[in-house]
Structure formats: structure tokens, C-alpha cells
Design a protein around this motif. Structure first.
Motif, PDB file in Angstrom:
ATOM      1  N   LYS A 115     -26.136 -14.581 -19.361  1.00  0.00           N
ATOM      2  CA  LYS A 115     -25.325 -13.903 -20.374  1.00  0.00           C
ATOM      3  C   LYS A 115     -25.791 -14.371 -21.752  1.00  0.00           C
ATOM      4  CE  LYS A 115     -21.132 -13.521 -17.607  1.00  0.00           C
ATOM      5  NZ  LYS A 115     -19.744 -13.970 -17.495  1.00  0.00           N
ATOM      6  N   ALA A 143     -24.242  -8.826 -22.712  1.00  0.00           N
ATOM      7  CA  ALA A 143     -22.892  -9.187 -23.165  1.00  0.00           C
ATOM      8  C   ALA A 143     -22.310 -10.333 -22.345  1.00  0.00           C
ATOM      9  CB  ALA A 143     -21.976  -7.978 -23.076  1.00  0.00           C
ATOM     10  N   ASP A 144     -21.596 -11.216 -23.019  1.00  0.00           N
ATOM     11  CA  ASP A 144     -20.969 -12.368 -22.360  1.00  0.00           C
ATOM     12  C   ASP A 144     -19.882 -11.961 -21.377  1.00  0.00           C
ATOM     13  OD1 ASP A 144     -22.546 -14.266 -23.633  1.00  0.00           O
ATOM     14  OD2 ASP A 144     -21.164 -14.481 -25.313  1.00  0.00           O
ATOM     15  N   ASP A 145     -19.311 -10.770 -21.537  1.00  0.00           N
ATOM     16  CA  ASP A 145     -18.219 -10.333 -20.664  1.00  0.00           C
ATOM     17  C   ASP A 145     -18.651  -9.246 -19.671  1.00  0.00           C
ATOM     18  OD1 ASP A 145     -18.594  -8.257 -22.431  1.00  0.00           O
ATOM     19  OD2 ASP A 145     -16.484  -8.086 -22.997  1.00  0.00           O
ATOM     20  N   LEU A 146     -19.952  -9.110 -19.430  1.00  0.00           N
ATOM     21  CA  LEU A 146     -20.437  -8.045 -18.550  1.00  0.00           C
ATOM     22  C   LEU A 146     -20.031  -8.268 -17.096  1.00  0.00           C
ATOM     23  CD1 LEU A 146     -21.966  -5.395 -18.644  1.00  0.00           C
ATOM     24  CD2 LEU A 146     -24.083  -6.655 -18.291  1.00  0.00           C
ATOM     25  N   TRP A 147     -20.012  -9.532 -16.640  1.00  0.00           N
ATOM     26  CA  TRP A 147     -19.542  -9.851 -15.291  1.00  0.00           C
ATOM     27  C   TRP A 147     -18.787 -11.168 -15.341  1.00  0.00           C
ATOM     28  CZ3 TRP A 147     -24.765 -10.099 -16.589  1.00  0.00           C
ATOM     29  CH2 TRP A 147     -25.352 -11.341 -16.546  1.00  0.00           C
ATOM     30  N   ASP A 148     -18.004 -11.423 -14.290  1.00  0.00           N
ATOM     31  CA  ASP A 148     -17.211 -12.652 -14.216  1.00  0.00           C
ATOM     32  C   ASP A 148     -18.094 -13.831 -13.833  1.00  0.00           C
ATOM     33  OD1 ASP A 148     -14.881 -11.272 -14.811  1.00  0.00           O
ATOM     34  OD2 ASP A 148     -14.415 -10.897 -12.702  1.00  0.00           O
ATOM     35  N   ASP A 170     -20.393 -17.518 -14.331  1.00  0.00           N
ATOM     36  CA  ASP A 170     -21.581 -17.937 -15.064  1.00  0.00           C
ATOM     37  C   ASP A 170     -22.875 -17.649 -14.317  1.00  0.00           C
ATOM     38  OD1 ASP A 170     -20.085 -18.891 -17.196  1.00  0.00           O
ATOM     39  OD2 ASP A 170     -19.834 -20.868 -16.287  1.00  0.00           O
TER      40      ASP A 170
END
Length: 77
Positions: free
Chosen positions: A69, A8-13, A15
Motif C-alpha cells: 500500500k 491507495a492505503d485503504d484499497l484492501w484490509d 497489511d
């Protein structure tokens, strides 16, 4: 039908990339929705990856693979 297991693109803050630290299920094993299938680590934080649907797991990226991501690390057939 094949369903990808996508990071998921929002799994961690940020890049930063991540590393697959372990697969908890073997290639070719049956999985159910919500089963933990893999663990990844990014910037010293561990994340658990779940199977999105029921089926047979096919691993695309092995342990120690560096991923970003949006990467597909496996599929459920």
C-alpha cells in the motif's frame, strides 16, 4: 507535470502485499482520467487501478512486481 499512480492505503484490509497481475495499457500510451491501467491482486482479491489524470503513462513497476500500500506503480506525464 507528473502525477503518480499510487496504491491507495485503504484499497484492501490488513497489511498484506499485492502483486501487479497485468498492465492494461502499454508504457508510453495516452490515458484519460478514469481509464483502467492495471490490475493487482492481494489475498485472492483482484483490484483495478485507474489513471488519475490525462497524459502519457510511464510504468514504474512491471507485471509480477510485489507492491505494498502506498507504492507508486506508474506515473502519468
Amino acid at each position: 507535470m507528473t502525477t503518480p499512480i499510487v496504491i491507495a492505503d485503504d484499497l484492501w484490509d490488513g497489511d498484506a502485499e499485492a502483486v501487479i497481475t497485468s498492465w492494461l495499457v502499454s508504457d508510453g500510451a495516452e490515458v484519460a482520467p478514469g481509464d483502467l491501467v492495471a490490475e493487482i491482486m492481494s489475498e485472492k482479491a483482484q483490484f483495478e487501478i485507474e489513471a488519475p489524470v490525462a497524459g502519457v503513462l510511464k510504468i514504474v513497476e512491471g507485471e509480477d512486481a510485489v507492491i505494498a500500500k502506498g507504492a507508486t506503480i506508474g506515473v502519468v506525464e
